[in-house]
Enzyme design. Structure first.
Site, PDB file in Angstrom:
ATOM      1  N   ALA A  12       0.608  -1.097   0.146  1.00 33.77           N
ATOM      2  CA  ALA A  12      -0.180   0.086  -0.201  1.00 33.77           C
ATOM      3  C   ALA A  12       1.053   1.144  -0.368  1.00 33.77           C
ATOM      4  CB  ALA A  12      -0.737  -0.342   1.002  1.00 33.77           C
ATOM      5  N   VAL A  63       4.233 -10.201   1.975  1.00 37.35           N
ATOM      6  CA  VAL A  63       3.631 -11.139   1.680  1.00 37.35           C
ATOM      7  C   VAL A  63       3.320 -12.792   1.590  1.00 37.35           C
ATOM      8  CG1 VAL A  63       1.696  -9.408   1.490  1.00 37.35           C
ATOM      9  CG2 VAL A  63       2.414 -10.162  -0.432  1.00 37.35           C
ATOM     10  N   ASN A  89      -3.833  -6.930  -2.757  1.00 34.81           N
ATOM     11  CA  ASN A  89      -2.957  -5.642  -3.555  1.00 34.81           C
ATOM     12  C   ASN A  89      -1.895  -6.328  -3.987  1.00 34.81           C
ATOM     13  OD1 ASN A  89      -3.496  -2.964  -5.193  1.00 34.81           O
ATOM     14  ND2 ASN A  89      -1.900  -2.628  -4.764  1.00 34.81           N
ATOM     15  N   SER A 141      -6.102  -9.726 -12.224  1.00 37.43           N
ATOM     16  CA  SER A 141      -6.074  -8.686 -13.014  1.00 37.43           C
ATOM     17  C   SER A 141      -6.544  -8.837 -15.272  1.00 37.43           C
ATOM     18  CB  SER A 141      -4.054  -8.940 -13.774  1.00 37.43           C
ATOM     19  OG  SER A 141      -4.231  -8.095 -14.827  1.00 37.43           O
ATOM     20  N   TYR A 154       2.786 -13.632 -14.359  1.00 41.59           N
ATOM     21  CA  TYR A 154       1.880 -13.484 -13.461  1.00 41.59           C
ATOM     22  C   TYR A 154       0.635 -13.148 -14.014  1.00 41.59           C
ATOM     23  CZ  TYR A 154      -0.192  -8.540 -12.671  1.00 41.59           C
ATOM     24  OH  TYR A 154      -0.612  -7.563 -12.641  1.00 41.59           O
ATOM     25  N   ALA A 156      -0.799 -16.881 -14.586  1.00 42.05           N
ATOM     26  CA  ALA A 156      -0.842 -18.393 -13.486  1.00 42.05           C
ATOM     27  C   ALA A 156      -1.525 -17.633 -12.068  1.00 42.05           C
ATOM     28  CB  ALA A 156       0.267 -18.839 -13.800  1.00 42.05           C
ATOM     29  N   ALA A 157      -0.507 -16.494 -12.032  1.00 40.07           N
ATOM     30  CA  ALA A 157      -0.870 -16.139 -10.226  1.00 40.07           C
ATOM     31  C   ALA A 157      -2.503 -15.297  -9.944  1.00 40.07           C
ATOM     32  CB  ALA A 157       0.415 -15.493 -10.149  1.00 40.07           C
ATOM     33  N   LYS A 158      -3.147 -14.633 -11.653  1.00 39.96           N
ATOM     34  CA  LYS A 158      -3.842 -13.577 -11.714  1.00 39.96           C
ATOM     35  C   LYS A 158      -4.965 -14.635 -11.574  1.00 39.96           C
ATOM     36  CE  LYS A 158      -1.970  -9.850 -10.228  1.00 39.96           C
ATOM     37  NZ  LYS A 158      -1.969  -9.291  -8.580  1.00 39.96           N
TER      38      LYS A 158
HETATM   39  P1  NAD Z   1       3.120  -1.234  -7.785  1.00 39.39           P
HETATM   40  O1  NAD Z   1       4.517  -2.278  -8.239  1.00 39.39           O
HETATM   41  O2  NAD Z   1       2.467   0.434  -7.788  1.00 39.39           O
HETATM   42  O3  NAD Z   1       2.804  -1.837  -5.964  1.00 39.39           O
HETATM   43  C1  NAD Z   1       2.365  -3.413  -6.286  1.00 39.39           C
HETATM   44  C2  NAD Z   1       3.214  -3.001  -4.421  1.00 39.39           C
HETATM   45  O4  NAD Z   1       3.210  -4.181  -4.041  1.00 39.39           O
HETATM   46  C3  NAD Z   1       4.699  -2.162  -4.045  1.00 39.39           C
HETATM   47  O5  NAD Z   1       3.920  -1.026  -3.257  1.00 39.39           O
HETATM   48  C4  NAD Z   1       5.133  -2.950  -3.100  1.00 39.39           C
HETATM   49  O6  NAD Z   1       6.597  -2.846  -3.136  1.00 39.39           O
HETATM   50  C5  NAD Z   1       4.124  -4.040  -2.931  1.00 39.39           C
HETATM   51  N1  NAD Z   1       5.007  -5.707  -2.839  1.00 39.39           N
HETATM   52  C6  NAD Z   1       5.472  -6.298  -4.331  1.00 39.39           C
HETATM   53  N2  NAD Z   1       5.673  -7.617  -3.443  1.00 39.39           N
HETATM   54  C7  NAD Z   1       5.463  -7.101  -1.794  1.00 39.39           C
HETATM   55  C8  NAD Z   1       5.253  -8.563  -0.723  1.00 39.39           C
HETATM   56  N3  NAD Z   1       5.852  -9.920  -1.191  1.00 39.39           N
HETATM   57  N4  NAD Z   1       4.965  -7.901  -0.166  1.00 39.39           N
HETATM   58  C9  NAD Z   1       4.417  -6.993   0.517  1.00 39.39           C
HETATM   59  N5  NAD Z   1       4.345  -5.724  -0.267  1.00 39.39           N
HETATM   60  C10 NAD Z   1       4.934  -6.080  -2.126  1.00 39.39           C
HETATM   61  O7  NAD Z   1       1.724  -2.048  -8.614  1.00 39.39           O
HETATM   62  P2  NAD Z   1       0.684  -2.229  -8.822  1.00 39.39           P
HETATM   63  O8  NAD Z   1       0.074  -1.136 -10.274  1.00 39.39           O
HETATM   64  O9  NAD Z   1      -0.248  -0.722  -8.043  1.00 39.39           O
HETATM   65  O10 NAD Z   1      -0.250  -2.924  -8.734  1.00 39.39           O
HETATM   66  C11 NAD Z   1      -1.074  -3.167  -7.411  1.00 39.39           C
HETATM   67  C12 NAD Z   1      -1.687  -4.271  -7.460  1.00 39.39           C
HETATM   68  O11 NAD Z   1      -2.670  -4.712  -9.180  1.00 39.39           O
HETATM   69  C13 NAD Z   1      -0.746  -5.382  -8.027  1.00 39.39           C
HETATM   70  O12 NAD Z   1      -1.414  -6.623  -7.430  1.00 39.39           O
HETATM   71  C14 NAD Z   1      -1.315  -5.938  -9.968  1.00 39.39           C
HETATM   72  O13 NAD Z   1      -0.565  -6.577 -10.116  1.00 39.39           O
HETATM   73  C15 NAD Z   1      -2.208  -5.332  -9.883  1.00 39.39           C
HETATM   74  N6  NAD Z   1      -2.554  -4.591 -11.134  1.00 39.39           N
HETATM   75  C16 NAD Z   1      -2.101  -3.702 -12.038  1.00 39.39           C
HETATM   76  C17 NAD Z   1      -2.526  -3.359 -12.866  1.00 39.39           C
HETATM   77  C18 NAD Z   1      -1.778  -2.219 -13.840  1.00 39.39           C
HETATM   78  O14 NAD Z   1      -1.907  -1.683 -14.676  1.00 39.39           O
HETATM   79  N7  NAD Z   1      -0.978  -1.563 -12.910  1.00 39.39           N
HETATM   80  C19 NAD Z   1      -3.302  -3.975 -14.010  1.00 39.39           C
HETATM   81  C20 NAD Z   1      -3.852  -5.539 -13.221  1.00 39.39           C
HETATM   82  C21 NAD Z   1      -3.324  -5.437 -11.876  1.00 39.39           C
END
Ligand code: NAD
Length: 247
Positions: A12, A63, A89, A141, A154, A156-158
């Site tokens: 976050a 996490v 998230n 996603s 990615y 597979a996880a999502k």
């Molecule tokens: P981001 O990289 O800005 O944020 C991801 C956050 O997760 C970062 O703050 C990071 O430090 C944290 N993080 C990573 N590994 C971690 C761990 N092991 N433990 C705790 N925190 C951890 O990316 P975002 O775009 O804000 O993505 C947020 C979520 O939305 C993710 O799950 C991403 O897969 C998903 N998502 C994003 C998009 C996009 O287009 N940006 C699209 C689909 C899904």
């Protein structure tokens, strides 16, 4: 709307997680702002929430690590007294075509993006069952539905997150715990910043609404899913993608 509720948001300190934390705080929730490494950024989110008149703490935890996650959940409950909302998230990408994808890239993404959701959901379940109330939202996603070349780990996880969401929804429903997912399309954050202008233009052609999404487009839907307005919804995946996954 969320007065008296406590929310834990993973990953976050920036991007979508930051927007969700601020959104839930604006609705009156107390927020535990989880971060993996960037303490300064997480503290900024906490300060922003406090400036809005809300309550928040920053908690460091990976996490993917069960010990970290259990300690984080304990600290949240100890600080705020309950835990009604979990938003899974946190996520990473380690893209590559399958022939070149290293085992460690597969493991890192599955461990954070899928096992992380399992770890956090498991850790909050006892408390939510005791409360006979819980709202879990998992950030999946659009590629978890559509597939994407170069993102086997990615995707597979999502996709796994969507299945996990449905299973937990069935398992926890009788304790008034709902579990839903949000599948964002292409959202402008640090995660997508590195994509070239050409790739972004190509992506735009696949988006009926013809624009990229913002973190606030996702946080608005999360706010809905954890509100009383969504009390009768569970096991669902809401696509917030400008229409990308329509077909
Ligand atoms: P981001 O990289 O800005 O944020 C991801 C956050 O997760 C970062 O703050 C990071 O430090 C944290 N993080 C990573 N590994 C971690 C761990 N092991 N433990 C705790 N925190 C951890 O990316 P975002 O775009 O804000 O993505 C947020 C979520 O939305 C993710 O799950 C991403 O897969 C998903 N998502 C994003 C998009 C996009 O287009 N940006 C699209 C689909 C899904």
């Amino acid at each position: 709307m969320l007065n008296g509720k406590v929310a834990l948001v993973t990953g976050a300190s920036r991007g979508i997680g930051r927007a969700i934390s601020l959104q839930l705080a604006k609705q009156g929730a107390k927020v535990a702002v989880n971060y993996a490494g960037n303490e300064a950024k997480a503290n900024e989110v906490v300060e922003e929430i406090k400036a809005l008149g809300g309550e928040a703490i920053a908690i460091k935890a990976d996490v993917a690590n069960v010990t970290d996650v259990d300690a984080m959940v304990k600290e949240t409950i100890k600080t705020f007294g309950s835990l009604e909302i979990l938003v899974n998230n946190a996520g990473i990408t380690r893209d590559g075509l399958i022939m070149r994808m290293k085992e460690e890239d597969w493991d890192a993404v599955i461990n954070t993006n899928l096992k992380g959701v399992f770890n956090c959901s498991k850790a909050v379940t006892r408390q939510m069952m005791k409360q006979r109330f819980g709202r879990i939202v998992n950030i999946s996603s659009v590629v978890g539905v559509l597939g994407n070349a170069g993102q086997a780990n990615y995707v597979a996880a999502k996709a796994g997150v969507i299945g996990l969401t449905k299973s937990l929804a069935r398992e926890l429903a009788n304790r008034n715990i709902t579990v839903n997912a949000v599948a964002p399309g292409f959202i402008e954050t640090d995660m997508t910043d590195e994509l070239s202008e050409d790739v972004k233009q190509e992506l735009l052609k696949q988006i009926p609404l013809a624009k990229l999404g913002q973190a606030e487009d996702i946080s608005a839907v999360v706010r809905f899913l954890v509100s009383d307005d969504a009390n009768y919804m569970t096991g669902q995946t809401l696509h917030v993608d400008g229409g990308m996954a329509m077909n």
